[in-house]
Design a protein around this motif. Structure first.
Motif, PDB file in Angstrom:
ATOM      1  N   THR A  62      -6.261 -34.088 -35.374  1.00  0.00           N
ATOM      2  CA  THR A  62      -5.399 -33.226 -34.567  1.00  0.00           C
ATOM      3  C   THR A  62      -6.204 -32.453 -33.528  1.00  0.00           C
ATOM      4  N   THR A  91      -4.691 -30.441 -30.479  1.00  0.00           N
ATOM      5  CA  THR A  91      -3.856 -29.481 -31.212  1.00  0.00           C
ATOM      6  C   THR A  91      -4.702 -28.285 -31.628  1.00  0.00           C
ATOM      7  N   VAL A 101      -0.482 -38.320 -34.422  1.00  0.00           N
ATOM      8  CA  VAL A 101      -0.800 -36.897 -34.550  1.00  0.00           C
ATOM      9  C   VAL A 101      -0.848 -36.205 -33.195  1.00  0.00           C
TER      10      VAL A 101
END
Length: 448
Positions: free
Chosen positions: A121, A126, A324
């Protein structure tokens, strides 16, 4: 010493307000806070009495943007991403998900998977994720510690389920409540400002009324975050209504679980009264377009939610979703909106005639989708006071993007074209550096 980034900088201020600065500057303090964003660096230096910060000069093909926010991801399911996606939700849970999550009582296995999902991620940009873990308390704390170790901002949830679950993967009421309280205490002891607990009933179908009520009581004690699922699948909704004798949203509301710090994933089939209730409670929705499609749950009209005053962010919903990457979720959201635009405006009848149904519907634009992936997501997780855009005083959660890493763009691009090029054709390879609270957690080559 503070750091100044010099070059193209973009972020959002609201759903319809996208700010881009071609020759901009952004100054970050030693403690990772944003000091200033603007377009006149020399004047700022003069006002700063010549105390020149360390400077990072971006190339013509690079830009700085806020980090992505994943409002809904199942960390253990990273181990099965891409599998079972030709099944409807309830069958998929029984065949793939419950057996997988039961394996996380093996802490070595949990460590291996959780290390990988946090790495993946972060690599995809992210900087803030809201993670479901499993019913198992010790392995859930492994996920929390792994997020701390790798420097990711995260909400971590120990999943709660005491009914309508397989015998090999279910808790008693007492176990679920006790372990949740212990989880909250353990998270406090970890003591990281980046990683916080979130109360996590799996979904109303897997929790008794008493468990939901006690989880609501635990939440109130410390004003905790909450995450769960709502109105994802039509068959699921009918079962929930039969058990609780109320709407899906009503089941959570009666337990005190719809708050300003609650995010509910999916919301595909919310009734009008439920939408009004979410708006009234300040509860947000995590739009998960990939899993809604993959598991055949339906098409969520997020414009309807947004126009009704409900805050919406994006979720990958791994492994119901197959990636993801929030950038991928952003593209899926744009696709869904384009499909809805066609369906709403054209009703094809037997003779082939087209009848206009909803000419007022407006497609989601890529700049609005960037908002959902950044500031909108932060708002949905009640974290926008800390992150989501480059407002002075917030923490520096950011991506440094280079659109020339994979393919030479051939020509110079305007600021909007630079961003658009990344959104529609980029990948994690174009995200060359990732920052969380001012710390570089993914390193690459910057500048000329």
């Amino acid at each position: 010493m503070p750091t100044a980034f010099l070059g193209t900088i973009v972020h959002t201020k609201s759903f319809n307000e996208f700010e881009s600065i071609k020759n901009g500057f952004l100054v970050v303090s030693d403690d990772g806070k944003i000091l200033c964003l603007g377009n006149d660096y020399q004047t700022w230096l003069t006002n700063n009495k010549g105390n020149r910060p360390e400077e990072v000069v971006l190339t013509d093909y690079q830009f700085l943007m806020p980090g992505f926010v994943d409002c809904h991801i199942h960390a253990p399911q990273y181990a099965q991403v891409g599998l079972g996606l030709d099944m409807p939700l309830l069958d998929w849970l029984k065949t793939y998900t419950f057996p997988l999550e039961a394996k996380f009582s093996d802490l070595k296995y949990a460590q291996r998977v959780y290390k990988s999902v946090v790495e993946a991620t972060l690599r995809s940009g992210t900087t803030l994720a809201s993670y479901f873990a499993t019913n198992n308390l010790p392995s859930t704390l492994i996920l929390a510690r792994e997020a701390v170790r790798q420097g990711q901002r995260a909400l971590i949830g120990k999943v709660c389920s005491n009914c309508n679950s397989p015998d090999f993967y279910v808790e008693t009421l007492e176990e679920s409540v006790t372990n949740t309280k212990e989880f909250v205490t353990a998270m406090k002891n970890i003591g990281s400002p980046l990683v916080l607990p979130t109360i996590t009933p799996r979904f109303a179908l897997s929790c008794t009324k008493e468990l939901l009520k006690q989880l609501g009581d635990i939440t109130k004690e410390d004003n905790l975050h909450i995450q769960s699922h709502i109105s994802e699948n039509l068959a699921e909704i009918e079962v929930v209504k039969g058990i609780f004798n109320t709407s899906y949203a009503g089941a959570y509301d009666e337990a005190g679980l719809l708050t300003k710090k609650t995010v509910m994933a999916h919301g595909v089939h919310l009734e009008d009264e439920e939408v009004r209730l979410l708006k009234e409670r300040g509860t947000s929705v995590a739009h998960c377009p990939a899993s809604n499609t993959m598991l055949g749950s339906g098409i969520c009209d997020i414009q309807r939610l947004i126009n009704s005053g409900v805050t919406v962010g994006l979720g990958t919903d791994v492994s119901g979703g197959n990636s993801v990457s929030i950038q991928d979720a952003l593209l899926r959201a744009l696709d869904i909106s384009k499909h809805l635009d066609f369906f709403k405006k054209q009703n094809i009848v037997g003779t082939g005639e087209a009848k206009t149904q909803d000419p007022s519907y407006k497609q989601l634009k890529y700049k609005q989708a960037i908002y959902l992936a950044t500031l909108g997501g932060a708002k949905a997780l009640a974290m926008d006071h800390l992150t989501g855009n480059f407002e002075a005083g917030k923490e520096f959660d950011a991506l440094l993007v280079d659109v020339s890493v994979v393919d030479d763009p051939i020509r110079l691009l305007t600021v909007d074209e630079l961003v658009e090029k990344f959104i529609y054709t980029g990948s994690d390879r174009n995200i060359i550096e990732v920052f969380v609270s001012g710390s570089r957690v993914k390193k690459g080559c910057v500048g000329e």
